[in-house]
Design an enzyme around this catalytic site. Sequence first.
Site, PDB file in Angstrom:
ATOM      1  N   HIS A 205       2.608 -10.789   0.646  1.00 25.80           N
ATOM      2  CA  HIS A 205       2.589 -10.864   2.114  1.00 25.80           C
ATOM      3  C   HIS A 205       3.900 -11.414   2.660  1.00 25.80           C
ATOM      4  O   HIS A 205       4.398 -10.953   3.682  1.00 25.80           O
ATOM      5  CB  HIS A 205       1.426 -11.741   2.587  1.00 25.80           C
ATOM      6  N   CYS A 516       3.746   6.874  -3.308  1.00 30.30           N
ATOM      7  CA  CYS A 516       3.430   5.767  -2.392  1.00 30.30           C
ATOM      8  C   CYS A 516       3.820   4.411  -2.975  1.00 30.30           C
ATOM      9  O   CYS A 516       3.591   3.382  -2.342  1.00 30.30           O
ATOM     10  CB  CYS A 516       1.949   5.765  -2.017  1.00 30.30           C
TER      11      CYS A 516
END
Length: 585
Positions: A205, A516
Amino acid sequence: MGPSSLKIGLPSGAPAEDRYTGIAASRGIAIGECYSFEKEMDEPQPEVIEEGRIEEEVERFTAALGRSEKELRKIERVTIKKLGKGYSNLFQAQIMILQDPVLTDAISNRIRTERRPANLVIEEEFNRHLEHFRNSDDPLFQERADDLTDIKDRIIRNLQVRKLHSWIPEGVIVASDHLSPADIILLSRSNVKGFVTDTGGKTSHISLICKSLKLPMVVGLGKFSQKVSTGRKMIIDGRTGTVVTDPTDETVAEYMKRQEEELRSEEDASRSAVFPATTKCGVRIGFYANIDFREELDTLCEEGAEGVGLFRSENLFTDASKVPTEAEQENYYFQMADAIAPMPLDIRLFDIGGDKLMYSPVKEPNPNLGWRGIRILLDLPEILEAQITAILKANSHGNIDILVPMIMSLDEIAQVRAIVDRVFLELTDSGSHQIEKPGIGAMIEVPAAVELIDEITRAVDFISIGTNDLTQYTLAVDRNNVIVQDLFEKFHPALIRQLYRIISTAQKNRRKAVICGDMGSDPLALPFLLGCGLRHFSVVSSDIAKLKSLVGCFTLEETEALARDCLQLTTPNAIKERLEAFGKG
């Protein structure tokens, strides 16, 4: 192994220039002074509380909860202001944990019955839950471990009524052993130039937040924070993972030149981001965004994305024990699909694992190779069917497709397709829903799927290549383990050859192939992937403008020749040297 350093000799009396290599987590170059960010240590506490002070200790704990919630709400407001509502969900989830009566009552009751100080009980209670998360190889649940650690440390600090440390000198480069998302958000208000940490990974994050804030970051530097002090000159390169301390004038001049070149390149790329990407020979290349939250859709078009190639739906889990309801999911997916229609939205089914669900009775010795991805979803059909039903109900625009994680057999695909077919018939036969059936895609992440790629591409509507996990499982290297991080090599010949096989087979069977994983964002890898036949990229949206601008530099004939050359090479260094030479040419 691990982070490396290189000393450069200088005249006697001058500080020696040191170079360290960590993990490149957020691109950009920062030149400035170091600020050593250290978190305060706990004050010593007695092992046992006097009988007459037990309720006082419980009240002290309750007050610390209140102060912690107040801080998190402040951080949430700052996050919304700087990044929008998407990342504020991180702090909403932390507030929910603070308000969880199961956890808070357990701590209060233990303080009373065991007569132990709050900080020791908090430490033990949180550590019980942290064990479930830290042993996971799933980045989502490792992030949950970081969230719990942040909450634990915040409550303990607030027991001492210590002030939140958030203001630092302007324009510094922050060095720390560990930083939480809250630290990044608050410290960024002081116009910091970048961050370096001893721990962390490129998909964490804090890395994603730094990318959104356009701040360079290098992580996984081992004990680097112990070797630097506030005021030392420093350079960080978030593209290569290089950190330079006490740089010479020549090094500073070199990096200032690179900084200016990158800035000009980014400005040129941003101006053309909204236009379609085509190769020099006129072939159209599609670029899509990897996202975690629906709020990220607000800037999708201006960043150049043509849709969402990967929505990580597991972020709908606000904590490990609460599965989002079918109605909550349907509403969330519909809002996303409606916001970007007719552009595509590829929703990955919950990529979770048994050891990360608090209600699971399973304690796995090796969760890296355990109960995760489609395996757990097929074993918990109520979760899988509710998610598929919600996706189908939300697909009134017909722009949603389903991605199935960690496929390793045709039987797994058949089981998912059977559920999709059955639920679709139930919904359309009743006449209550005007919807379209979504396409089904397979995530290619394990070597077994590569071996079955011909059969898999015939059984699905499209494939998406998860290069991070594929590299991890092919090379037997944990991508989150700093000790072996230098062995996690995306340009390993085995990976290069697997990618060619996957893409060319999908092309032969007329199935769309999308990449991806992190490799899709690497400008060095871009021409090789084009040469393999790849025409669709799903990446972090902040990388799209740069990649689009590069596509126009190549003809497919050139990239195909490059791919043929790389497939003949036998070492990662030889492959990277060939790619670098091509880029310079």
